[in-house]
Write a protein that holds these residues in place. Sequence first.
Motif, PDB file in Angstrom:
ATOM      1  N   ASP A  68      28.889  32.694  -1.630  1.00  0.00           N
ATOM      2  CA  ASP A  68      28.727  34.120  -1.938  1.00  0.00           C
ATOM      3  C   ASP A  68      28.931  34.984  -0.700  1.00  0.00           C
ATOM      4  N   GLU A  69      28.361  34.560   0.420  1.00  0.00           N
ATOM      5  CA  GLU A  69      28.514  35.330   1.652  1.00  0.00           C
ATOM      6  C   GLU A  69      29.970  35.334   2.129  1.00  0.00           C
ATOM      7  N   GLU A  72      31.737  37.851   0.019  1.00  0.00           N
ATOM      8  CA  GLU A  72      31.327  39.209   0.410  1.00  0.00           C
ATOM      9  C   GLU A  72      32.062  39.639   1.677  1.00  0.00           C
ATOM     10  N   LEU A  73      32.183  38.736   2.645  1.00  0.00           N
ATOM     11  CA  LEU A  73      32.936  39.049   3.866  1.00  0.00           C
ATOM     12  C   LEU A  73      34.374  39.397   3.528  1.00  0.00           C
ATOM     13  N   ASP A  74      34.954  38.659   2.579  1.00  0.00           N
ATOM     14  CA  ASP A  74      36.336  38.914   2.194  1.00  0.00           C
ATOM     15  C   ASP A  74      36.478  40.282   1.539  1.00  0.00           C
ATOM     16  N   VAL A  75      35.575  40.623   0.643  1.00  0.00           N
ATOM     17  CA  VAL A  75      35.623  41.919  -0.045  1.00  0.00           C
ATOM     18  C   VAL A  75      35.529  43.063   0.956  1.00  0.00           C
ATOM     19  N   ARG A  76      34.700  42.908   1.984  1.00  0.00           N
ATOM     20  CA  ARG A  76      34.528  43.950   3.007  1.00  0.00           C
ATOM     21  C   ARG A  76      35.648  43.941   4.053  1.00  0.00           C
TER      22      ARG A  76
END
Length: 90
Positions: A68-69, A72-76
């Motif tokens: 999940d983290e 999330e890093l990829d989305v940001r």
Amino acid sequence: MTTDVLLYITNWCPFCRRAKTLLKEKGVQWKELDIEADPVHRQAMTEASGRNTVPQIFINGTHVGGSDELFELDVRGELDKLLGRTPRAN
């Protein structure tokens, strides 16, 4: 620049497969250590991450967390930076 990516995994974990799929899409090579195949890997993972769930992902020695983290890093847009790559244009 070579990026060092380490994944602590189990072979049956769907979250591990998900993380590996994202890394593969980005053209990243990684080293994986199966914590069920060798108890030493489980101990090392727990000591390094403070967690006992898989996957646990390290990029250039920095613990980024689990699947999940990583997503999330990829989305940001931060995952590409950690990997030493130019972020994709949206």
